[in-house]
Design a protein around this motif. Structure first.
Motif, PDB file in Angstrom:
ATOM      1  N   GLN A 466     -14.528  -2.013  24.959  1.00 10.27           N
ATOM      2  CA  GLN A 466     -15.219  -0.730  25.098  1.00 10.27           C
ATOM      3  C   GLN A 466     -14.421   0.427  24.491  1.00 10.27           C
ATOM      4  O   GLN A 466     -14.993   1.356  23.914  1.00 10.27           O
ATOM      5  N   PHE A 467     -13.087   0.362  24.595  1.00  5.53           N
ATOM      6  CA  PHE A 467     -12.250   1.498  24.160  1.00  5.53           C
ATOM      7  C   PHE A 467     -11.509   1.208  22.859  1.00  5.53           C
ATOM      8  O   PHE A 467     -10.542   1.896  22.539  1.00  5.53           O
ATOM      9  N   GLN A 468     -11.957   0.235  22.097  1.00  2.00           N
ATOM     10  CA  GLN A 468     -11.248  -0.177  20.885  1.00  2.00           C
ATOM     11  C   GLN A 468     -11.120   0.936  19.856  1.00  2.00           C
ATOM     12  O   GLN A 468     -10.156   0.956  19.074  1.00  2.00           O
ATOM     13  N   ILE A 469     -12.065   1.885  19.843  1.00  2.00           N
ATOM     14  CA  ILE A 469     -12.043   2.969  18.864  1.00  2.00           C
ATOM     15  C   ILE A 469     -11.649   4.292  19.498  1.00  2.00           C
ATOM     16  O   ILE A 469     -10.787   5.014  18.977  1.00  2.00           O
ATOM     17  N   ILE A 470     -12.245   4.610  20.635  1.00  2.00           N
ATOM     18  CA  ILE A 470     -12.050   5.953  21.198  1.00  2.00           C
ATOM     19  C   ILE A 470     -10.715   6.126  21.898  1.00  2.00           C
ATOM     20  O   ILE A 470     -10.233   7.251  22.065  1.00  2.00           O
ATOM     21  N   ASP A 471     -10.090   5.025  22.340  1.00  3.19           N
ATOM     22  CA  ASP A 471      -8.794   5.130  23.017  1.00  3.19           C
ATOM     23  C   ASP A 471      -8.043   3.821  22.833  1.00  3.19           C
ATOM     24  O   ASP A 471      -8.082   2.938  23.692  1.00  3.19           O
ATOM     25  N   ARG A 474      -5.491   2.805  25.557  1.00  2.00           N
ATOM     26  CA  ARG A 474      -6.108   2.266  26.776  1.00  2.00           C
ATOM     27  C   ARG A 474      -6.629   0.851  26.536  1.00  2.00           C
ATOM     28  O   ARG A 474      -6.491  -0.013  27.408  1.00  2.00           O
ATOM     29  N   GLU A 504     -14.213  -3.411  12.767  1.00  2.00           N
ATOM     30  CA  GLU A 504     -14.370  -2.038  13.250  1.00  2.00           C
ATOM     31  C   GLU A 504     -13.111  -1.193  13.042  1.00  2.00           C
ATOM     32  O   GLU A 504     -13.118  -0.169  12.356  1.00  2.00           O
ATOM     33  N   GLN A 505     -12.019  -1.616  13.640  1.00  2.00           N
ATOM     34  CA  GLN A 505     -10.823  -0.763  13.677  1.00  2.00           C
ATOM     35  C   GLN A 505     -10.247  -0.497  12.302  1.00  2.00           C
ATOM     36  O   GLN A 505      -9.842   0.625  12.004  1.00  2.00           O
ATOM     37  N   ARG A 508     -12.356   2.246  10.768  1.00  2.00           N
ATOM     38  CA  ARG A 508     -12.578   3.523  11.453  1.00  2.00           C
ATOM     39  C   ARG A 508     -11.310   4.168  11.996  1.00  2.00           C
ATOM     40  O   ARG A 508     -11.349   5.303  12.465  1.00  2.00           O
ATOM     41  N   LEU A 509     -10.190   3.452  11.952  1.00  2.00           N
ATOM     42  CA  LEU A 509      -8.941   4.012  12.478  1.00  2.00           C
ATOM     43  C   LEU A 509      -7.960   4.289  11.340  1.00  2.00           C
ATOM     44  O   LEU A 509      -8.086   3.754  10.242  1.00  2.00           O
ATOM     45  N   ASP A 513      -2.959   4.883  15.416  1.00  2.00           N
ATOM     46  CA  ASP A 513      -4.008   4.103  16.078  1.00  2.00           C
ATOM     47  C   ASP A 513      -4.249   2.785  15.346  1.00  2.00           C
ATOM     48  O   ASP A 513      -4.380   1.727  15.977  1.00  2.00           O
TER      49      ASP A 513
END
Length: 705
Positions: A466-471, A474, A504-505, A508-509, A513
């Motif tokens: 759930q938090f792979q991108i936004i945090d 965490r 994804e990461q 987008r990161l 990060d």
């Protein structure tokens, strides 16, 4: 003790409700909760039984004297022996969240078989069929609502959105259809227990279940119902009154005519926009799914005969699959089931496990037949349930729900056939209530490792996702906490880390990060790589993540080499490891000046690697185009053209191959071939604007000449 005894009887039946049970906010929310609750219920049932047995509660112990009731226990023993001598006992025991099978689930289901066998009276057996009838009807209603939501594009509260074929509360069309096919006959068995309005409602529920099966478009279950229906008609033409024979003969003729029309117009029916009809009409040896499965069954069978007596152990079907995997013959890239339950038992548990599984099915069918001939109203429906199960399992595999259903059915059938006899107290030891309480409490503590800790691990894995991108911090912390629990979630945690990072990461990161995401993915996959040494999938994923190194991080070349070696050894025809090896040679060569001896040698090494892979899978199109690019980059245009021609000759519709081919033909300015393959890319990926633009430019140029 009366209340505990009543609660115990309900716990014996609660798994029948599990097809309706799911929890959002988990990984695999439609399957994992079912598995965890089934295992927890198994612990609770065993604890209650232990207490009741040691406090003098009578059971039908005499039913254990029949030899056939020991088939499930013998099968379980063989499963443990096969797994002990197999490839990974830890994985065999726990399985994964996605599957939820393994020795632990099999143990719980066999435990339920014996508890039901010695506990079931007429009231409990009747209640079992009633619960299945109700659950099957509600599951069908849920699926129909889901279908209406998908058809209308509406969002319905509390209804899960379907991806692909609708799967209702099971999340998988084949899983739900397999269950509903069995529940259909259980509903017909339960209906006569009711009067008037309720009886009509249950018959309507049976109809809804058939309709729901058609909506799932699951060919195995649909064919099972058709074969059983045809069998009933044939039987009725020979038995019964002359009046009934006449009607059934007419019905049989109508059935044969319909079947003939179906086969006659099969090509036309393949275009019908009704998925169940379309999928049935498309069954042929030329159908990609059918041909892939047939090749897989043949290849895995031949591989499994090398361990015909011991088998590979539970949950290790992926081992022979990876060995025989051929990208030109098998559609699915990763498989942990053969989509044939009989073959699955043979591969996992050897010839002994297969024969015992087959014997169990045959004995249940024989028991149903004997009950029916003896005038028991349940006999015919037991025969129907096991017939659906036996036929459809040629094309699907068990879940915990259907395996429990099978063994619960066996227990109720054997209990029905056995003389009720007299319930007696535990015949070995005298009553020891205090010991019963102590042992019951001790057994209850097994819920912690069996269900609670895996539940926590599952929730942490979901938080990681759930938090792979936004945090990222965490997400990584959640993954670390999951590892500290020491559960079997670590394998799937590695899989998820791979998908999250590569899809994804990495897109987008950036900065710290991205670095943290990369290091975490490598750490999780390395841990799984060291733990699950027979898993080719982890080795491939680890190698792919390492090659997508985050800026500022040093590549672990030793680990990469180890991962590639294992991946190729365990699955020699899989393309990714070979491509990575070739790319490493190219990358090293590109560090040197053009036409330098070092660059030439590096390119030659890459071409040698690709040539070896092509020799392993000569009819795979994509590597021919990769090799053609290398030949062209090395200044060998003639060999490049020859290799590309081989790739085009063996080309089968595939987006990746079409992209590689289009890139090559654009590079060498072969515009006719570039036009063809760019058209393929656009057809297979309509959102690819770059391919559309290139195709438009080439077409405009060709028209201007």
């Amino acid at each position: 003790m009366k209340y505990i005894s009543t609660f115990y009887r309900w716990v014996l039946l609660l798994p029948a409700v599990l097809p309706l049970f799911y929890i959002q906010g988990m990984m695999y929310p439609l399957l994992a909760p079912k598995t965890l609750v089934l295992r927890a219920l198994g612990v609770v049932a065993l604890a209650l039984f232990t207490y009741l047995a040691l406090t003098g509660k009578p059971f039908f112990w005499s039913r254990l004297r029949r030899r056939m009731v020991w088939i499930p226990a013998t099968l379980l023993l063989i499963a443990y022996v096969s797994s002990l001598f197999g490839f990974d006992f830890y994985h065999s025991f726990w399985s994964t969240f996605e599957r939820g099978d393994g020795l632990l689930t099999l143990t719980v289901c066999v435990e339920y078989f014996y508890l039901l066998l010695i506990s079931a009276d007429e009231k409990l057996i009747t209640r079992f069929f009633k619960i299945v009838a109700l659950v099957g009807t509600l599951a069908s209603v849920y699926l129909i609502i889901q279908w209406l939501a998908v058809s209308s594009g509406a969002d319905v509260p509390f209804i899960v959105k379907a991806n692909g074929r609708i799967g209702g509360t099971m999340g998988n069309a084949a899983f739900l259809a397999a269950y509903l096919g069995m529940a259909f006959f259980a509903t017909l068995a339960a209906a006569p227990e009711y009067q008037s309005w309720w009886r009509r409602m249950l018959y309507a529920g049976a109809g809804l279940q058939v309709f729901a099966i058609l909506l799932t478009a699951t060919r195995g279950t649909i064919l099972a119902l058709i074969f059983i229906g045809a069998g009933v008609l044939v039987y009725k033409t020979m038995k019964g009154s002359e009046h009934m024979k006449m009607y059934t003969r007419v019905a049989l003729i109508f059935f044969v005519v319909c079947a003939g029309l179906f086969f006659t117009f099969r090509t036309i029916l393949q275009q019908v926009p009704i998925e169940s009809i379309h999928r049935l009409a498309s069954i042929s040896l030329a159908d990609p799914t059918v041909s892939s499965r047939l090749f897989l069954w043949n290849a895995i069978s031949r591989e499994a005969f090398g361990r015909a007596f011991l088998g590979y152990g539970a949950e290790n079907i992926n081992v022979p699959f990876n060995t025989v995997y051929d990208p030109t013959r098998i559609i699915e890239e990763w498989f942990d089931r053969s989509h044939n339950a009989y073959l699955d038992y043979f591969v996992q548990f050897g010839i002994g496990g297969f024969l015992l599984y087959l014997a169990l099915i045959i004995i249940i069918a024989r028991t149903g037949w004997q009950l029916w001939k003896a005038g028991n109203k349940y006999g015919l429906f037991i025969l129907g349930i096991i017939s659906v199960y036996a036929i459809q399992n040629f094309f699907v595999f068990d879940t915990g729900v259907t395996l429990w259903f099978l063994l619960a059915l066996a227990a109720t059938a054997f209990a029905k056939q056995s003389a009720q006899g007299k319930e007696i107290s535990f015949p070995i030891v005298r009553q020891r209530p205090f010991l019963g309480v102590v042992l019951g409490i001790v057994i209850l503590f097994l819920i912690i490792p069996v269900s609670i800790q895996p539940l926590r691990a599952n929730l942490l894995t979901f938080e990681f996702y759930q938090f792979q991108i936004i945090d990222v911090a965490r997400a990584n912390a959640a993954a670390q906490k999951e590892l500290e629990l020491g559960t079997y979630a670590d394998l799937e945690l590695g899989y998820n880390a791979y998908f999250m990072y590569t899809e994804e990461q990495i897109k987008r990161l950036s900065g710290d990060d991205l670095r943290m995401a990369y290091e975490n993915a490598v750490m999780l996959l390395t841990r799984a790589f060291n733990h699950y040494v027979s898993d080719a999938r982890t080795a491939v994923y680890l190698a792919q993540v390492i090659t997508h190194t985050s800026p500022g991080v040093t590549t672990d070349k030793a680990m990469l080499t180890s991962a590639l070696e294992r991946a190729i050894r365990l699955s020699p025809k899989r393309a990714q490891p070979w491509y990575i090896l070739a790319n490493l040679s190219i990358s090293n060569a590109n560090e040197y000046p053009p036409k330098s001896p070092e660059r030439i040698a590096g390119y030659a090494a890459a071409m040698d690697i690709l040539t070896k892979y092509i020799a392993t899978v000569p009819t795979l199109s994509a590597p021919h185009f990769v090799l053609a690019q290398l030949f062209y980059a090395s200044g060998n245009a003639a060999d490049a053209a020859a290799e590309a021609a081989k790739g085009k000759e063996s080309y089968k519709t595939d987006l990746e191959t079409a992209s590689r081919a289009a890139s090559y033909y654009e590079t060498v300015l072969d515009l006719p071939n570039a036009t063809f393959f760019l058209g393929e890319v656009v057809r297979l990926d309509p959102k690819n604007t770059a391919a559309k633009d290139d195709l438009a430019k080439i077409q405009a140029y060709e028209q201007s000449k």
